[in-house]
Every structure is written in structure tokens, then in C-alpha cells.
Design a protein around this motif. Structure first.
Motif, PDB file in Angstrom:
ATOM      1  N   UNK A 100       1.026  -1.063  -0.089  1.00 16.44           N
ATOM      2  CA  UNK A 100       0.072  -0.169  -0.069  1.00 16.44           C
ATOM      3  C   UNK A 100       0.627   1.069   0.062  1.00 16.44           C
ATOM      4  N   UNK A 101       1.604   1.029   0.697  1.00 16.24           N
ATOM      5  CA  UNK A 101       2.727   2.098   0.250  1.00 16.24           C
ATOM      6  C   UNK A 101       2.524   3.248   1.615  1.00 16.24           C
ATOM      7  N   UNK A 102       2.398   2.792   2.647  1.00  8.90           N
ATOM      8  CA  UNK A 102       2.028   3.742   4.007  1.00  8.90           C
ATOM      9  C   UNK A 102       2.707   3.470   5.263  1.00  8.90           C
ATOM     10  N   UNK A 103       2.998   3.112   6.417  1.00 10.81           N
ATOM     11  CA  UNK A 103       3.906   3.660   7.361  1.00 10.81           C
ATOM     12  C   UNK A 103       3.316   2.158   8.180  1.00 10.81           C
ATOM     13  N   UNK A 178     -15.088   7.729   3.537  1.00 11.69           N
ATOM     14  CA  UNK A 178     -16.091   7.885   2.114  1.00 11.69           C
ATOM     15  C   UNK A 178     -14.840   6.182   2.017  1.00 11.69           C
ATOM     16  N   UNK A 179     -16.092   5.801   1.275  1.00 17.44           N
ATOM     17  CA  UNK A 179     -16.006   4.508   0.336  1.00 17.44           C
ATOM     18  C   UNK A 179     -14.884   5.134  -0.709  1.00 17.44           C
ATOM     19  N   UNK A 180     -14.548   3.834  -0.904  1.00 14.37           N
ATOM     20  CA  UNK A 180     -13.423   4.340  -2.053  1.00 14.37           C
ATOM     21  C   UNK A 180     -14.326   3.740  -3.451  1.00 14.37           C
ATOM     22  N   UNK A 181     -14.175   2.946  -4.268  1.00 13.17           N
ATOM     23  CA  UNK A 181     -15.296   2.096  -4.777  1.00 13.17           C
ATOM     24  C   UNK A 181     -16.901   2.155  -3.801  1.00 13.17           C
ATOM     25  N   UNK A 214      -6.413  -4.262  -4.983  1.00 13.75           N
ATOM     26  CA  UNK A 214      -6.724  -5.564  -5.919  1.00 13.75           C
ATOM     27  C   UNK A 214      -7.576  -5.584  -7.208  1.00 13.75           C
ATOM     28  N   UNK A 215      -8.287  -4.204  -7.251  1.00 11.48           N
ATOM     29  CA  UNK A 215      -9.210  -4.014  -8.737  1.00 11.48           C
ATOM     30  C   UNK A 215      -8.437  -2.812  -8.968  1.00 11.48           C
ATOM     31  N   UNK A 216      -8.381  -1.811  -8.479  1.00  6.67           N
ATOM     32  CA  UNK A 216      -7.941  -0.162  -9.341  1.00  6.67           C
ATOM     33  C   UNK A 216      -6.742   0.054  -9.013  1.00  6.67           C
ATOM     34  N   UNK A 217      -6.314   1.404  -9.822  1.00  4.55           N
ATOM     35  CA  UNK A 217      -4.751   1.782  -9.817  1.00  4.55           C
ATOM     36  C   UNK A 217      -4.186   0.633 -10.581  1.00  4.55           C
ATOM     37  N   UNK A 218      -3.045   1.364 -11.443  1.00  4.44           N
ATOM     38  CA  UNK A 218      -2.236   0.565 -12.056  1.00  4.44           C
ATOM     39  C   UNK A 218      -1.532  -0.514 -11.806  1.00  4.44           C
ATOM     40  N   UNK A 219      -1.325  -0.331 -10.711  1.00  3.72           N
ATOM     41  CA  UNK A 219      -0.407  -1.616 -10.559  1.00  3.72           C
ATOM     42  C   UNK A 219      -1.487  -2.782  -9.297  1.00  3.72           C
ATOM     43  N   UNK A 222      -5.151  -0.356  -5.479  1.00  9.08           N
ATOM     44  CA  UNK A 222      -6.074   0.301  -4.998  1.00  9.08           C
ATOM     45  C   UNK A 222      -6.331   1.317  -4.811  1.00  9.08           C
ATOM     46  N   UNK A 223      -7.148   2.448  -3.926  1.00  5.26           N
ATOM     47  CA  UNK A 223      -7.816   4.155  -4.032  1.00  5.26           C
ATOM     48  C   UNK A 223      -6.214   4.633  -4.338  1.00  5.26           C
ATOM     49  N   UNK A 224      -5.537   4.494  -3.532  1.00  3.56           N
ATOM     50  CA  UNK A 224      -4.222   5.363  -3.807  1.00  3.56           C
ATOM     51  C   UNK A 224      -3.678   5.130  -5.002  1.00  3.56           C
ATOM     52  N   UNK A 225      -3.354   4.173  -5.126  1.00  2.00           N
ATOM     53  CA  UNK A 225      -2.101   3.791  -6.162  1.00  2.00           C
ATOM     54  C   UNK A 225      -3.108   4.040  -7.555  1.00  2.00           C
ATOM     55  N   UNK A 226      -4.957   4.588  -7.595  1.00  2.00           N
ATOM     56  CA  UNK A 226      -6.011   5.012  -8.849  1.00  2.00           C
ATOM     57  C   UNK A 226      -4.980   6.683  -8.441  1.00  2.00           C
ATOM     58  N   UNK A 227      -5.446   7.058  -7.234  1.00  2.00           N
ATOM     59  CA  UNK A 227      -5.720   8.255  -7.556  1.00  2.00           C
ATOM     60  C   UNK A 227      -3.953   9.139  -7.321  1.00  2.00           C
ATOM     61  N   UNK A 228      -3.544   8.488  -7.816  1.00  2.00           N
ATOM     62  CA  UNK A 228      -2.300   8.776  -7.614  1.00  2.00           C
ATOM     63  C   UNK A 228      -1.320   9.617  -6.274  1.00  2.00           C
ATOM     64  N   UNK A 229      -1.880   8.644  -4.932  1.00  2.00           N
ATOM     65  CA  UNK A 229      -1.250   9.947  -3.920  1.00  2.00           C
ATOM     66  C   UNK A 229      -0.261   9.331  -3.029  1.00  2.00           C
ATOM     67  N   UNK A 230       0.256  10.031  -2.814  1.00  2.00           N
ATOM     68  CA  UNK A 230       1.745   9.824  -2.165  1.00  2.00           C
ATOM     69  C   UNK A 230       1.703  10.468  -1.029  1.00  2.00           C
ATOM     70  N   UNK A 231       2.385  10.195  -0.064  1.00  2.00           N
ATOM     71  CA  UNK A 231       2.844  10.362   1.628  1.00  2.00           C
ATOM     72  C   UNK A 231       0.813  10.378   2.242  1.00  2.00           C
TER      73      UNK A 231
END
Ligand code: PLP
Lengths: 390, 80
Positions: A100-103, A178-181, A214-219, A222-231
Motif C-alpha cells: 500500500x505504500x503506507x507506514x 468515504x468508501x473508495x469504490x 487488488x482491483x483499481x490503480x495501475x498496479x 487500490x485507491x491510493x494507486x488509482x488517485x496517485x496519492x503519495x505521502x
């Protein structure tokens, strides 16, 4: 008589089910999520489960589960804070965090439990929870349990959200939830905008990514990948029982929050740990996603597009879904169950939603075609829908 | 704007309903409003009038007219 009065209060209203002559709830499966699944000795095409990647019955995932059973048995029969915390649990936790790229992350027996356990630890009556009005029951019940001020905002409406945020300064802390999807419609929250608004107003975003991971985002992350949110500075939750094909719920975010939950979240501390087979299953699914996501996702997208196009061409009204969900606007509760009954008769298992899962007097029929289904099966689905329309 | 008109305007901003709204309309059965819809309407009215309506008070609100009456009880008397 006292007992009688008490038990008499619990009468289920079966009117709509009786009128439809069909109860779609609690079907009894006699197989795993195969293509087809078996119910009452008959074959059905599974468009009901959330087995997006089709990995629930994958031989590699089952083998990982079996190996974990060999090593650890069925259960450690203890809560994580006691002796229910294994090296496997620790490893899966770390792998999910990196994915997930989180801490940091912690795993609950289910995401319903995670969402319920989160808010009553972090929020109190001095705080405000600003929540998308279409959010999942686990989030709503979670914030209700915390005693905080609740302010719903119109679904995905950023102006409405900002109007509330502007007035939230008097509370100790604002949370935007919120929910993502959105699981009944298949639409995706404008999460980048939500995070930006939270940054502007000092609110903490909380996203439930159960239908995104496991469904959205380039890889497929999920939502952080999909919305390209870092940090990401907020809190992330997701079910491990949908695309990740096992069971359990994750909460991820800043290390201090996760460490705090480890000791103060009663839904975690006082509940028996996730079973080893599920942990090992998740670990294997992560590995498969990392290697095969492009191939798997192109398959479920093809299936989704084919089903959506067939339904649209045959006159069904479909929601505006931007994920692997196809959702039919099916009218009143009775019309919804009647349509689901027709599908069932033709050998298609679907998920009908009526109030309170959707708004009063509306209905949805959700179809998810997992990547374990074959092209032939999806062609059969198209044929059935086309024939039904004639 | 009179309280009645204000309530109807605010209701429209918070629910998915294009048809007519009458005072005697039942919030759920006629207008399809769920508990969050009622909460959002009340929250918006609170902002509008600068008052606070306790969440526990919401249970008794069944019709559009109930909202108007509840508000009128809470607002200072404006004319005699
Ligand atoms: C959006 C959402 N959140 C949470 C959950 C609960 O997850 P779990 O099944 O892991 O308890 C679900 C459905 O199951 C869901 O759809």
C-alpha cells in the motif's frame, strides 16, 4: 407473558420475498467459487461474489493455505495481543504495508470489525465525522459508536463537503470518511480532491478501500494507486475478503495510530486472531497480484465490458460504474427480486440490493465477473441476457 | 422566506426528489428520505438558522410538517 412479548417483537417482514416468490438471500452453496458454482445440485454462473481476481479457489492460494495449516494448525486460539500473533501475521502485515505504500498496518478478523473498532478509539464527542451519505454500514455504525457529531454529505459532492468543512473548526478534529469504490454502484470517490480538501482544512481523511484493493490503480494497489496519492496522511481500511480472496480487515496509516490501535482497539485486542490459512492466502494473493495484475485485470475488465454492453443493448438501465462492478437499476424492491429471480432461473447468481442497502424504493442488481470465469461462460451470460430481453 | 418555504428549499438541496413536496408528505414513504437524508436536512437548517437541534430529537420527525413545527418551536417568536 414476558418471554412471549419479547420474542414476538422479532418478526421478519417477508412480504416482498413472498410476493416475488423468491428469496435470494442466504443461498446454500455446495461448492467453492468454481466456474460453475453449485446450489441445490444445480450449476450457476457466479456473478455474485466479490472474487474479482478469481483467486479464492486458485490452486496456488489453496496450497499456501494448506501449508500454513500444516505449520500452525487451524487457529492459534488467542487474540493478537496474547499469543495469537505469529511470524506469519507479522510478515503479512509488513507485506501489505509495503504493497500500500503506507507506514504501518494491523489486521482485524474482518473489515466490518476494523471499521467498527477504529472510530471508537480515535473519535470522541468533541470530534466531527463528515461522511459520504452512501458509505458502507460498517463505517456508519463505527462512527455512531464513537459518540461524535455526524454530518453526512451528498454522495461525492465536493462543494457540499467543503461547506461542512468550513464550519467544522469548532470541533477538536474533523474526519472525512468515504468508501473508495461504492459497492452498490461501482463509482469511485474523487479521493484526490477529498485529500486536498482535508489538507486545506486540517481534517483527517479515512477511506474504506474494500472494493478497490487488488482491483483499481495501475498496479492493482487500490485507491491510493488509482488517485496517485503519495505521502498519504490519513487512515486506510480494506477487506481482505474480496479481491484478496481470503478474509480479514486491514487498517493502515501512520505508525503512531497503528501502534495505538494495537493496544487500545478492543475489537482487535479482545478478538481471536485471523486464522493462519487466511494470512498465508493473502500473502500468496499479493505475490500473484505483483506478477500477474495486468493479465488478470485485462480479463475481468473484458468480462465487465461485455456484460455491461450486452445489458445496455438489451434495454437495462445501468449505473455509471468505473470499476469491475456492473450494477443494474432494477426499480422497486419487488421488481428487483423478480429480476434476480429471472436471472437465477437461467442459472445466473447475482446480488440484489434493496432498502436499507440502497435508498428507499430503489433497487440494484450487482454483477461481478471474476477473472476465474472463462470467455465461454461470459458468452453464455451475454446469450442469457439477450434471450431474456426478447 | 417563511419557515415552510425554507424547509422545502433545504429538503430539495439534500434529497434526490424532483416532484412536488407537500407539508403532509411522509419523509420516508412519500419522499424516500432515509435517516441520513433527514440528518442532512436538519444540519443544513441548523446552519441556516444558527440553532442546534439535538440528534435525539430527530426520531419524531415523520412528515415535512413535523420539521416545520420542530423548527418553529425552536426559533424565537418574530411577530405578534
Ligand atoms: C465497503 C465495505 N466495507 C467493509 C466491508 C466489510 O468487510 P468484511 O467482509 O471484511 O467484514 C464490506 C463488505 O463486506 C464492504 O463492502
Amino acid at each position: 407473558m414476558k418471554y412471549k412479548d419479547f420474542y414476538d417483537r422479532f418478526k421478519i417482514d417477508y412480504e416482498v420475498v413472498e410476493n416475488a416468490g423468491f428469496n435470494p438471500y442466504y443461498p446454500i452453496l455446495e461448492s467453492g467459487l468454481d466456474d460453475p458454482v453449485i446450489i441445490d445440485g444445480k450449476k450457476f454462473i457466479d456473478l455474485a461474489s466479490n472474487n474479482y481476481l478469481g483467486l479464492a479457489n486458485d490452486p496456488r492460494v489453496k496450497e499456501a493455505g494448506r501449508n500454513a495449516i500444516q505449520k500452525y494448525g487451524m487457529s492459534l486460539c488467542a487474540t493478537p495481543v496474547a499469543s495469537g500473533y505469529s511470524e506469519l501475521y507479522q510478515r503479512v502485515r509488513e507485506k501489505l504495508t509495503i504493497f500500500l505504500g503506507l507506514e504501518s498496518s494491523i489486521l482485524y478478523p474482518s473489515c466490518y470489525q476494523a471499521n467498527n473498532g477504529l472510530f471508537n478509539v480515535l473519535l470522541g464527542k468533541e470530534d466531527i465525522a463528515i461522511i459520504d451519505r452512501s458509505s458502507h454500514s460498517s463505517l456508519i455504525e463505527g462512527i455512531r459508536g464513537s459518540g461524535c457529531k455526524i454530518r453526512p454529505f451528498l454522495h461525492n459532492d465536493m462543494d457540499y463537503l467543503e461547506k461542512i468543512l468550513k464550519k467544522a473548526g469548532k470541533y477538536r478534529q474533523a474526519f472525512v470518511i468515504t468508501e473508495s469504490v461504492f459497492s452498490t454502484e461501482g463509482d469511485i470517490a474523487p479521493f484526490h480532491e477529498i485529500v486536498d480538501l482535508c489538507d486545506n482544512y486540517g481534517a483527517v481523511p479515512v477511506v474504506d478501500d474494500s472494493h478497490g484493493i487488488g482491483v483499481i490503480g495501475k498496479h492493482g494497489k487500490g485507491i491510493l494507486d488509482h488517485a496517485q496519492i503519495e505521502d498519504y496522511n490519513g487512515i486506510y481500511t480494506a477487506s481482505l475478503g474480496k479481491a484478496l480472496a481470503n478474509s480479514g480487515g486491514i487498517i493502515s496509516g501512520k505508525r503512531c495510530i497503528i501502534d495505538y490501535l494495537k493496544y487500545y482497539s478492543s475489537h482487535l485486542v479482545y478478538s481471536t486472531s485471523l486464522i493462519p490459512a487466511a494470512l498465508a492466502g493473502v500473502e500468496k494473493v499479493l505475490e500473484i497480484i505483483q506478477k500477474e495484475f495486468d493479465e488478470i485485470s485485462s480479463k475481468f475488465w473484458r468480462f465487465k465490458n461485455q456484460i455491461t454492453n450486452t445489458l445496455t443493448n438489451t434495454g437495462y438501465e445501468i449505473t455509471n460504474s468505473s470499476t469491475a462492478i456492473t450494477s443494474i437499476r432494477s426499480g422497486s424492491p419487488l421488481q428487483t427480486l423478480m429480476t434476480a429471480k429471472t436471472f437465477y432461473r437461467e442459472g445466473i447468481l447475482s446480488t440484489p440490493f434493496i432498502y436499507p442497502s440502497v435508498q428507499f424504493n430503489e433497487g440494484r442488481i450487482r454483477l461481478i465477473a471474476g477473472a476465474n470465469l472463462s470467455e465461454k461462460t461470459i458468452d453464455k451470460v451475454s446469450e442469457i441476457f439477450t434471450n431474456l430481453a426478447q | 422566506m417563511k419557515t415552510k418555504e425554507k424547509v422545502i428549499t433545504v429538503l430539495r438541496e439534500n434529497i434526490d426528489w424532483d416532484g412536488e413536496i407537500k407539508m403532509e408528505h411522509h419523509l420516508r414513504n412519500d419522499l424516500g428520505i432515509d435517516s441520513f437524508g433527514i440528518l442532512m436536512t436538519i444540519n443544513s437548517l441548523e446552519d441556516e438558522y444558527g440553532i442546534e437541534i439535538q440528534d435525539a430529537d430527530l426520531d419524531g420527525l415523520k412528515t415535512v410538517s413535523d420539521i416545520v413545527l420542530r423548527l418553529e418551536e425552536m426559533l424565537p417568536v418574530q411577530n405578534f
